[in-house]
Enzyme design. Structure first.
Site, PDB file in Angstrom:
ATOM      1  N   GLY A 118       1.018  -1.091   0.461  1.00  0.00           N
ATOM      2  CA  GLY A 118       0.124   0.144   0.376  1.00  0.00           C
ATOM      3  C   GLY A 118       0.732   1.643   0.100  1.00  0.00           C
TER       4      GLY A 118
ATOM      5  CG  ASP B 119      -8.017   4.569   6.077  1.00  0.00           C
ATOM      6  OD1 ASP B 119      -7.702   5.435   7.195  1.00  0.00           O
ATOM      7  OD2 ASP B 119      -8.858   5.460   5.108  1.00  0.00           O
TER       8      ASP B 119
ATOM      9  CB  VAL C 294      -1.799  -8.516  -1.218  1.00  0.00           C
ATOM     10  CG1 VAL C 294      -1.468  -9.012   0.169  1.00  0.00           C
ATOM     11  CG2 VAL C 294       0.358  -7.546  -2.034  1.00  0.00           C
TER      12      VAL C 294
ATOM     13  N   GLY D  47      -0.326   5.045  -0.045  1.00  0.00           N
ATOM     14  CA  GLY D  47      -1.174   6.067   0.597  1.00  0.00           C
ATOM     15  C   GLY D  47      -0.142   6.142   1.121  1.00  0.00           C
ATOM     16  CG  PHE D  48      -2.425   9.830   2.630  1.00  0.00           C
ATOM     17  CD1 PHE D  48      -1.568  10.903   2.906  1.00  0.00           C
ATOM     18  CD2 PHE D  48      -3.547   9.604   1.825  1.00  0.00           C
ATOM     19  CE1 PHE D  48      -1.842  12.479   1.735  1.00  0.00           C
ATOM     20  CE2 PHE D  48      -3.773  10.899   1.249  1.00  0.00           C
ATOM     21  CZ  PHE D  48      -3.498  12.086   1.472  1.00  0.00           C
ATOM     22  N   GLY D  49      -0.291   5.917   4.413  1.00  0.00           N
ATOM     23  CA  GLY D  49       0.565   5.321   5.911  1.00  0.00           C
ATOM     24  C   GLY D  49       1.914   4.622   5.287  1.00  0.00           C
TER      25      GLY D  49
ATOM     26  CD  GLU E  32     -14.889  18.161   1.641  1.00  0.00           C
ATOM     27  OE1 GLU E  32     -13.802  19.086   1.870  1.00  0.00           O
ATOM     28  OE2 GLU E  32     -14.581  17.513   0.971  1.00  0.00           O
TER      29      GLU E  32
ATOM     30  CB  ALA F 117      -4.825  12.214   5.004  1.00  0.00           C
TER      31      ALA F 117
HETATM   32  C1  LIG Z   1     -13.073  10.894  -0.881  1.00  0.00           C
HETATM   33  C2  LIG Z   1     -12.119  11.563   0.422  1.00  0.00           C
HETATM   34  C3  LIG Z   1     -12.662  11.754   0.797  1.00  0.00           C
HETATM   35  C4  LIG Z   1     -11.147  12.324   1.723  1.00  0.00           C
HETATM   36  N1  LIG Z   1     -10.978  13.169   2.061  1.00  0.00           N
HETATM   37  C5  LIG Z   1      -9.661  13.317   3.603  1.00  0.00           C
HETATM   38  C6  LIG Z   1      -9.614  14.869   4.062  1.00  0.00           C
HETATM   39  O1  LIG Z   1     -10.096  15.978   3.679  1.00  0.00           O
HETATM   40  N2  LIG Z   1      -8.926  14.970   4.561  1.00  0.00           N
HETATM   41  C7  LIG Z   1      -7.912  13.428   5.447  1.00  0.00           C
HETATM   42  O2  LIG Z   1      -7.390  13.743   6.447  1.00  0.00           O
HETATM   43  N3  LIG Z   1      -8.684  12.695   4.781  1.00  0.00           N
HETATM   44  C8  LIG Z   1      -8.982  12.479   3.888  1.00  0.00           C
HETATM   45  N4  LIG Z   1      -9.758  11.030   3.868  1.00  0.00           N
HETATM   46  C9  LIG Z   1      -9.251  10.068   4.394  1.00  0.00           C
HETATM   47  C10 LIG Z   1      -8.211   9.766   3.963  1.00  0.00           C
HETATM   48  O3  LIG Z   1      -7.440   9.685   2.162  1.00  0.00           O
HETATM   49  C11 LIG Z   1      -7.404   8.259   4.637  1.00  0.00           C
HETATM   50  O4  LIG Z   1      -8.023   8.321   5.853  1.00  0.00           O
HETATM   51  C12 LIG Z   1      -5.898   7.434   3.727  1.00  0.00           C
HETATM   52  O5  LIG Z   1      -5.805   7.992   2.323  1.00  0.00           O
HETATM   53  C13 LIG Z   1      -5.467   6.555   5.014  1.00  0.00           C
HETATM   54  O6  LIG Z   1      -4.257   6.001   4.380  1.00  0.00           O
HETATM   55  P1  LIG Z   1      -4.254   4.450   4.399  1.00  0.00           P
HETATM   56  O7  LIG Z   1      -1.897   4.738   4.238  1.00  0.00           O
HETATM   57  O8  LIG Z   1      -4.508   3.735   4.965  1.00  0.00           O
HETATM   58  O9  LIG Z   1      -5.109   4.333   2.736  1.00  0.00           O
HETATM   59  P2  LIG Z   1      -5.009   5.129   1.592  1.00  0.00           P
HETATM   60  O10 LIG Z   1      -4.534   6.029   1.772  1.00  0.00           O
HETATM   61  O11 LIG Z   1      -6.187   4.737   1.114  1.00  0.00           O
HETATM   62  O12 LIG Z   1      -3.666   3.917   0.676  1.00  0.00           O
HETATM   63  C14 LIG Z   1      -3.912   2.556   0.321  1.00  0.00           C
HETATM   64  C15 LIG Z   1      -3.235   1.828  -0.411  1.00  0.00           C
HETATM   65  O13 LIG Z   1      -3.269   0.328  -0.805  1.00  0.00           O
HETATM   66  C16 LIG Z   1      -3.211  -0.149  -2.142  1.00  0.00           C
HETATM   67  N5  LIG Z   1      -3.896  -1.668  -1.476  1.00  0.00           N
HETATM   68  C17 LIG Z   1      -5.208  -1.519  -1.125  1.00  0.00           C
HETATM   69  N6  LIG Z   1      -5.608  -3.094  -1.612  1.00  0.00           N
HETATM   70  C18 LIG Z   1      -4.340  -3.518  -2.254  1.00  0.00           C
HETATM   71  C19 LIG Z   1      -4.381  -4.741  -1.950  1.00  0.00           C
HETATM   72  N7  LIG Z   1      -5.073  -5.887  -2.268  1.00  0.00           N
HETATM   73  N8  LIG Z   1      -2.957  -5.029  -3.146  1.00  0.00           N
HETATM   74  C20 LIG Z   1      -2.172  -4.232  -3.293  1.00  0.00           C
HETATM   75  N9  LIG Z   1      -2.220  -2.532  -2.669  1.00  0.00           N
HETATM   76  C21 LIG Z   1      -3.715  -2.348  -2.329  1.00  0.00           C
HETATM   77  C22 LIG Z   1      -4.171   0.915  -2.233  1.00  0.00           C
HETATM   78  O14 LIG Z   1      -4.593   0.431  -3.620  1.00  0.00           O
HETATM   79  C23 LIG Z   1      -3.436   2.135  -1.629  1.00  0.00           C
HETATM   80  O15 LIG Z   1      -2.674   3.205  -2.853  1.00  0.00           O
HETATM   81  C24 LIG Z   1     -10.353  10.877   2.692  1.00  0.00           C
HETATM   82  C25 LIG Z   1     -11.429  10.030   1.571  1.00  0.00           C
HETATM   83  C26 LIG Z   1     -12.038   9.654   0.287  1.00  0.00           C
HETATM   84  C27 LIG Z   1     -11.959   9.071   0.128  1.00  0.00           C
END
Ligand SMILES: Cc1cc2nc3c(=O)[nH]c(=O)nc-3n(C[C@H](O)[C@H](O)[C@H](O)COP(=O)(O)OP(=O)(O)OC[C@H]3O[C@@H](n4cnc5c(N)ncnc54)[C@H](O)[C@@H]3O)c2cc1C
Length: 436
Positions: A16, A305, A84, A18-20, A176, A321
Site C-alpha cells: 500500500g 485506515d 495482494v 497510500g498515506f501510511g 464537498e 490521512a
Molecule cells: C474521497 C475521500 C476524501 C477524503 N478526504 C480526506 C480529507 O479531507 N482529510 C483527511 O485527512 N483524510 C481524508 N480522507 C481519508 C484519507 O484519504 C485516508 O484516511 C487515508 O488515505 C488513509 O491512508 P492509508 O495509507 O491507510 O490508505 P490509502 O491512502 O487508502 O492507501 C491504501 C493503498 O493500498 C493499496 N491497496 C489496497 N489494497 C491493496 C491490495 N490488495 N494489494 C495491493 N495494494 C493495495 C491502494 O491501492 C492504496 O494505494 C478522504 C478519503 C476519501 C476516499
C-alpha cells in the site's frame, strides 16, 4: 514489546503506497533496509481532493503521482505493481493474485479502506462511491451525461429525474460533492444549454443522522448546512435511504426520481485482518497491539485506515490521512530502534490536528478544538493546507492555478466525459429503468 535486532539485509515489504505506506518508506529512519513497496495501482492518490476530479475542477494527474517515480533515486526501494490476496504468516510470504509470493522479514500492511454499502452490495453499480481515480471519472461522466441527456429529453418527468442528483451521506466528502455539483448546475452550466435550465436542477444531500459533518461541533455543522442551502442544495437530515434503483432513490417511504446517485455514506477496511486471520472491529479493521503489530507477530504491522489501534481514552482514531501518516512514521521509528538493537519506543500515540471541510468554492469549516473557523478565512486555510500537502512543486502550482482560474473565470477546466457512454444511471434505458 519486541526487542529483536534486525540485520542490515533485512527485507521490509510494505503493501500500500497510500498515506501510511508512503510516509513509512519515505522516512530516512528506514534507510539501510531493503524495501519492496507493493501497490495494486501505479500511483499514489491524494484522496482529499478526489471530489474535485469528480466535479470537473481538477484533472486526474493533478492529484496522483506514479509511485515508481517517487522512489527513482532510492536504490534501496523496489516498486511492484500487484494485488495482494493473502499472507502466509508461517512462511513469511506475501501472496499476490497472479500466484506469485514475495518473502519478507518484516511486513507492513497499509491497504486502506473501501466503500461499504451496509450489506446492499447491489447498490454499488447504481451509486458509485469515491475512492479511486476511476470512481471520480465515473461520477464525473454520469453527472455530465445526465445534463447532456436532459437537453435532449422531451418527457418532463424523465428530464426532471435527469436533473436530480442525490448524494448519500453528509460527511466531508458528501458535503464537498453536493456543494460543487450545486455550483456547477446553478452558476456555471446554465448559459450553455438551450432546452433546459440547469439552475432548476435538484441536488439532494441525504443523511440518516441528525446533522451534516457529524464529527464537527454543532455550530459548524449548522453553518455548513446553511451554506449548502444557500448554494441550492436540499439537505435532508434523519432520512435514511431504503432503496436505490436505476430510476431513483427511496428516502424512507418517499421515492424520488433521480438518475445520478453518489455514495458517500460508509467505508470498510481492506481485508488485511482476514489475510492475517486476526480479530477485527465492526468496520473490518485489524485489531493491532499498541506497537501497531498484529497480535503475537512482531514482524507484521498494520497501519492506517485498515488498523484499529487501541487508545488510552478508548476513542477510535479517525480514518484520516494524518492518522495514517503518523502511524507510518511510528513504524519507521520502531524499525530504526530494532535496527540499532534498542528496545521498541513507547506505544503509538495519535495527535489529532483538526478537521477541515469545504462547502463550494468560497466557504469552509475548520475545527482545531481550541479554534474554530468558518467562511472565507476557513476556505483560505483549507486551500493553503491542501496545497502544502500535495507532492512536488508542479502539482502545487497546477492545483493553485486551476483554483485561481476557476475563481476568476467561473469555469471548471476538466469538464470531460471520458470512458465512453457506457452503463450508469443516466445511461439506463427505459426498460432498464422499469426492471432494475
Ligand atoms: C474521497 C475521500 C476524501 C477524503 N478526504 C480526506 C480529507 O479531507 N482529510 C483527511 O485527512 N483524510 C481524508 N480522507 C481519508 C484519507 O484519504 C485516508 O484516511 C487515508 O488515505 C488513509 O491512508 P492509508 O495509507 O491507510 O490508505 P490509502 O491512502 O487508502 O492507501 C491504501 C493503498 O493500498 C493499496 N491497496 C489496497 N489494497 C491493496 C491490495 N490488495 N494489494 C495491493 N495494494 C493495495 C491502494 O491501492 C492504496 O494505494 C478522504 C478519503 C476519501 C476516499
Amino acid at each position: 514489546m519486541s526487542d529483536q535486532q534486525l540485520p542490515d539485509t533485512h527485507h521490509l515489504v510494505v503493501v500500500g503506497a497510500g498515506f501510511g505506506g508512503l510516509q513509512l518508506v519515505r522516512s530516512p529512519k528506514v534507510g539501510g533496509l531493503r524495501i519492496t513497496l507493493i501497490d495494486q495501482r501505479n500511483h499514489h492518490l491524494f484522496q482529499p481532493l478526489l471530489y474535485q476530479v469528480a466535479t470537473t475542477i481538477l484533472a486526474t494527474s493533478e492529484i496522483a503521482w506514479p509511485i515508481r517515480r517517487l522512489f527513482r533515486e532510492r536504490d534501496d526501494v523496489t516498486t511492484l505493481l500487484g494485488e495482494v490476496t493473502g499472507v502466509d504468516k508461517e512462511g513469511r510470504r506475501v501472496l499476490l493474485d497472479d500466484g506469485s509470493a514475495i518473502p519478507y522479514d518484516t511486513l507492513v500492511l497499509a491497504t486502506g479502506a473501501r466503500h461499504s454499502y451496509f450489506g446492499r452490495d447491489e447498490w454499488e453499480a447504481l451509486a458509485p462511491g469515491l475512492k479511486t481515480l476511476e470512481d471520480a471519472t465515473t461520477i464525473r461522466r454520469r453527472m455530465l451525461l445526465a445534463f447532456e441527456k436532459a437537453e435532449r429529453e422531451t418527457d418532463p418527468a424523465a428530464r426532471r429525474a435527469l436533473l436530480t442528483f442525490a448524494v448519500i451521506g453528509a460527511g466531508p466528502t458528501g458535503v464537498e460533492l453536493a456543494g460543487i455539483i450545486a455550483e456547477l448546475a446553478k452558476q456555471i452550466l446554465w448559459r450553455e444549454f438551450r432546452h433546459i435550465d440547469t439552475r432548476q436542477a435538484r441536488i439532494l444531500l441525504i443523511e440518516a443522522g441528525p446533522r451534516v459533518l457529524a464529527a464537527f461541533p454543532t455550530s459548524l455543522s449548522d453553518y455548513a448546512k446553511r451554506a449548502l442551502e444557500k448554494l441550492g442544495v436540499e439537505v435532508l437530515l434523519g432520512r435514511p435511504v431504503s432503496d436505490i434503483r436505476a430510476d431513483g432513490v427511496t428516502i424512507g417511504e418517499e421515492f424520488v426520481g433521480c438518475r445520478t446517485v453518489v455514495w458517500a455514506a460508509g467505508v470498510a477496511a481492506s481485508p488485511a485482518a482476514t489475510w492475517l486471520d486476526i480479530p477485527a472491529d465492526r468496520a473490518g479493521r485489524a485489531l493491532v497491539d499498541p506497537q501497531l503489530n498484529a497480535p503475537g507477530h512482531p514482524d507484521i504491522f498494520v497501519i492506517g485506515d485498515t488498523a484499529a489501534v487501541p487508545t488510552s481514552d478508548g476513542k477510535p482514531i479517525p480514518g484520516i490521512a494524518p492518522a495514517a501518516k503518523q502511524q507510518g512514521a511510528y513504524v519507521a521509528h520502531v524499525l530504526r530502534a530494532r535496527l540499532a538493537g534498542k528496545p521498541d519506543p513507547a506505544p503509538f500515540r495519535y495527535r489529532h490536528q483538526g478537521n477541515l471541510a469545504t462547502i463550494g468554492k468560497s466557504a469552509a469549516v475548520v475545527d482545531f478544538g481550541w479554534l474554530q473557523l468558518r467562511g472565507w478565512l476557513a476556505w483560505w486555510f483549507w486551500g493553503i493546507a491542501h496545497i502544502f500537502f500535495l507532492i512536488g512543486a508542479r502539482s502545487r502550482v497546477a492545483v493553485a492555478w486551476s483554483w485561481f482560474w476557476t475563481f476568476i473565470s467561473g469555469q471548471h477546466s476538466a469538464r470531460l466525459i471520458t470512458q465512453g457512454r457506457k452503463a450508469g444511471n443516466a445511461d439506463a434505458s427505459p426498460t432498464d429503468r422499469k426492471t432494475t
